[in-house]
Scaffold this motif. Structure first.
Motif, PDB file in Angstrom:
ATOM      1  N   LYS A  59       0.857  -1.183   0.000  1.00 13.86           N
ATOM      2  CA  LYS A  59       0.000   0.000   0.000  1.00 13.86           C
ATOM      3  C   LYS A  59       0.890   1.228   0.000  1.00 13.86           C
ATOM      4  N   GLU A  60       0.397   2.276  -0.663  1.00 14.55           N
ATOM      5  CA  GLU A  60       1.034   3.582  -0.629  1.00 14.55           C
ATOM      6  C   GLU A  60      -0.043   4.583  -0.262  1.00 14.55           C
ATOM      7  N   GLU A  61       0.310   5.608   0.505  1.00 13.85           N
ATOM      8  CA  GLU A  61      -0.695   6.583   0.927  1.00 13.85           C
ATOM      9  C   GLU A  61      -0.174   7.997   0.769  1.00 13.85           C
ATOM     10  N   THR A  62      -1.029   8.860   0.218  1.00 16.78           N
ATOM     11  CA  THR A  62      -0.747  10.285   0.107  1.00 16.78           C
ATOM     12  C   THR A  62      -2.037  11.029   0.397  1.00 16.78           C
ATOM     13  N   ASN A  63      -1.989  11.982   1.313  1.00 19.84           N
ATOM     14  CA  ASN A  63      -3.162  12.801   1.667  1.00 19.84           C
ATOM     15  C   ASN A  63      -4.392  11.947   1.967  1.00 19.84           C
ATOM     16  N   ASP A  64      -4.219  10.895   2.756  1.00 15.98           N
ATOM     17  CA  ASP A  64      -5.290   9.986   3.180  1.00 15.98           C
ATOM     18  C   ASP A  64      -5.913   9.185   2.031  1.00 15.98           C
ATOM     19  N   ILE A  65      -5.286   9.156   0.879  1.00 14.12           N
ATOM     20  CA  ILE A  65      -5.739   8.334  -0.242  1.00 14.12           C
ATOM     21  C   ILE A  65      -4.759   7.177  -0.377  1.00 14.12           C
ATOM     22  N   VAL A  66      -5.289   5.956  -0.455  1.00 12.98           N
ATOM     23  CA  VAL A  66      -4.454   4.752  -0.441  1.00 12.98           C
ATOM     24  C   VAL A  66      -4.504   4.044  -1.788  1.00 12.98           C
ATOM     25  N   ASN A  67      -3.346   3.648  -2.260  1.00 13.38           N
ATOM     26  CA  ASN A  67      -3.226   2.793  -3.443  1.00 13.38           C
ATOM     27  C   ASN A  67      -2.842   1.404  -2.961  1.00 13.38           C
ATOM     28  N   ASP A  68      -3.713   0.423  -3.181  1.00  9.93           N
ATOM     29  CA  ASP A  68      -3.395  -0.980  -2.914  1.00  9.93           C
ATOM     30  C   ASP A  68      -2.799  -1.554  -4.189  1.00  9.93           C
ATOM     31  N   LEU A  69      -1.709  -2.306  -4.048  1.00  8.35           N
ATOM     32  CA  LEU A  69      -1.103  -2.881  -5.234  1.00  8.35           C
ATOM     33  C   LEU A  69      -0.558  -4.267  -4.945  1.00  8.35           C
ATOM     34  N   TRP A  70      -0.460  -5.061  -6.013  1.00  7.22           N
ATOM     35  CA  TRP A  70       0.188  -6.368  -5.918  1.00  7.22           C
ATOM     36  C   TRP A  70       0.889  -6.657  -7.231  1.00  7.22           C
ATOM     37  N   MET A  71       1.926  -7.482  -7.145  1.00  8.06           N
ATOM     38  CA  MET A  71       2.663  -7.959  -8.309  1.00  8.06           C
ATOM     39  C   MET A  71       2.979  -9.426  -8.094  1.00  8.06           C
ATOM     40  N   GLU A  91       2.850  -9.585 -13.551  1.00  3.67           N
ATOM     41  CA  GLU A  91       1.490  -9.016 -13.586  1.00  3.67           C
ATOM     42  C   GLU A  91       1.398  -8.069 -12.400  1.00  3.67           C
ATOM     43  N   ARG A  92       0.838  -6.875 -12.621  1.00  8.55           N
ATOM     44  CA  ARG A  92       0.723  -5.880 -11.554  1.00  8.55           C
ATOM     45  C   ARG A  92      -0.655  -5.241 -11.613  1.00  8.55           C
ATOM     46  N   ARG A  93      -1.219  -4.975 -10.430  1.00  7.69           N
ATOM     47  CA  ARG A  93      -2.482  -4.259 -10.310  1.00  7.69           C
ATOM     48  C   ARG A  93      -2.326  -3.149  -9.279  1.00  7.69           C
ATOM     49  N   ASP A  94      -2.776  -1.952  -9.637  1.00  9.31           N
ATOM     50  CA  ASP A  94      -2.805  -0.794  -8.743  1.00  9.31           C
ATOM     51  C   ASP A  94      -4.235  -0.298  -8.680  1.00  9.31           C
ATOM     52  N   LYS A  95      -4.788  -0.124  -7.469  1.00  8.39           N
ATOM     53  CA  LYS A  95      -6.166   0.355  -7.311  1.00  8.39           C
ATOM     54  C   LYS A  95      -6.295   1.858  -7.570  1.00  8.39           C
ATOM     55  N   ASP A  96      -5.303   2.653  -7.132  1.00 13.58           N
ATOM     56  CA  ASP A  96      -5.387   4.108  -7.281  1.00 13.58           C
ATOM     57  C   ASP A  96      -3.978   4.705  -7.295  1.00 13.58           C
ATOM     58  N   PRO A  97      -3.166   4.394  -8.308  1.00 17.47           N
ATOM     59  CA  PRO A  97      -1.766   4.823  -8.307  1.00 17.47           C
ATOM     60  C   PRO A  97      -1.559   6.328  -8.446  1.00 17.47           C
ATOM     61  N   PHE A  98      -2.556   7.050  -8.963  1.00 19.67           N
ATOM     62  CA  PHE A  98      -2.433   8.502  -9.102  1.00 19.67           C
ATOM     63  C   PHE A  98      -3.065   9.238  -7.927  1.00 19.67           C
ATOM     64  N   PHE A  99      -3.583   8.493  -6.942  1.00 20.33           N
ATOM     65  CA  PHE A  99      -4.185   9.045  -5.729  1.00 20.33           C
ATOM     66  C   PHE A  99      -5.323  10.013  -6.061  1.00 20.33           C
ATOM     67  N   PHE A 100      -6.250   9.558  -6.920  1.00 25.38           N
ATOM     68  CA  PHE A 100      -7.405  10.353  -7.304  1.00 25.38           C
ATOM     69  C   PHE A 100      -8.569  10.210  -6.329  1.00 25.38           C
ATOM     70  N   LYS A 108      -3.957  -1.954 -14.743  1.00 25.19           N
ATOM     71  CA  LYS A 108      -3.554  -3.346 -14.914  1.00 25.19           C
ATOM     72  C   LYS A 108      -2.347  -3.340 -15.849  1.00 25.19           C
ATOM     73  N   THR A 109      -1.236  -3.814 -15.342  1.00 27.42           N
ATOM     74  CA  THR A 109       0.013  -3.773 -16.098  1.00 27.42           C
ATOM     75  C   THR A 109       0.614  -5.162 -16.158  1.00 27.42           C
ATOM     76  N   ARG A 110       1.218  -5.479 -17.281  1.00 24.41           N
ATOM     77  CA  ARG A 110       2.006  -6.704 -17.399  1.00 24.41           C
ATOM     78  C   ARG A 110       3.270  -6.340 -18.155  1.00 24.41           C
ATOM     79  N   GLY A 111       4.305  -7.085 -17.870  1.00 22.67           N
ATOM     80  CA  GLY A 111       5.564  -6.796 -18.538  1.00 22.67           C
ATOM     81  C   GLY A 111       6.500  -7.986 -18.471  1.00 22.67           C
ATOM     82  N   ALA A 112       7.555  -7.892 -19.239  1.00 27.23           N
ATOM     83  CA  ALA A 112       8.536  -8.966 -19.272  1.00 27.23           C
ATOM     84  C   ALA A 112       9.862  -8.408 -19.768  1.00 27.23           C
ATOM     85  N   PHE A 113      10.923  -9.144 -19.487  1.00 27.95           N
ATOM     86  CA  PHE A 113      12.203  -8.826 -20.086  1.00 27.95           C
ATOM     87  C   PHE A 113      12.952 -10.119 -20.375  1.00 27.95           C
ATOM     88  N   ALA A 114      13.864 -10.031 -21.329  1.00 27.35           N
ATOM     89  CA  ALA A 114      14.804 -11.113 -21.620  1.00 27.35           C
ATOM     90  C   ALA A 114      16.177 -10.466 -21.729  1.00 27.35           C
TER      91      ALA A 114
END
Length: 185
Positions: A59-71, A91-100, A108-114
């Motif tokens: 979780k990240e919090e700014t001004n009482d707004i919380v972003n829940d995330l998992w990867m 695979e990554r999910r953020d509920k409110d990454p911009f603290f709106f 919803k983000t996915r990524g990979a590298f080689a």
């Protein structure tokens, strides 16, 4: 915490603040009350292959707004000297990454590298080469990225490397080249 078993299994567990180290606030680098958790397990499969998986919950919090995330994602390394191939998917999910707040946008983000590493003399190599491909895809189109890099390095001393790198960004259609040196003491 990190522990390696004789069976070739490695376990890692971390507790972190999750917001990186930015400007110090009130004498503290951690600017919210939340702690984030990361775990990883990997296993040697024979002499040349290592497979693993990882997870992150926070979780990240700014001004009482919380972003829940998992990867979560798998990774693997295949090594046949003088080459090593490393791959990872996430695979990554953020509920409110911009603290709106109420106008939150879930991302919803996915990524990979080689990554392919060439060490002509193994760990005793004075020079090395690395090729890297990155891919990121998201429901927010501006976050999508595809790029490839080629890196050459030469060890002048144990802690000083000359480096040259070219990266081609396929998404934004530009390339960049850099040269310099890295040092650590």
């Amino acid at each position: 915490l990190n522990y390696g078993f004789e069976t070739g299994t490695d376990l890692t567990f971390e507790v972190v603040n999750g917001n990186g180290i930015g400007a110090i606030e009130d004498g503290n680098f951690d600017n919210d009350k939340h702690k984030n958790f990361m775990g990883r397990i990997s296993q040697d499969v024979g002499e040349h292959l290592r497979v693993g998986g990882f997870g992150y919950l926070g979780k990240e919090e700014t001004n009482d707004i919380v972003n829940d995330l998992w990867m979560v994602g798998p990774d693997a390394s295949i090594s046949f000297e003088p080459l090593e191939l490393n791959v990872q998917y996430v695979e990554r999910r953020d509920k409110d990454p911009f603290f709106f707040g109420p106008a939150a946008i879930e991302i919803k983000t996915r990524g990979a590298f080689a990554e392919l590493i060439y060490l002509p003399d193994g760990d005793n190599s004075d020079w090395y080469a690395v090729g890297l491909y990155n891919w990121v895809e998201s429901n927010i189109g501006t976050l999508d990225k595809k790029s490839a890099s080629f890196h050459l390095g030469y060890l002048l001393a144990r802690n000083i490397r000359l480096v040259a790198e070219y990266t081609q960004n396929f998404t934004d259609k530009y390339g960049k080249f850099g040269v310099g040196f890295n040092s650590a003491f």
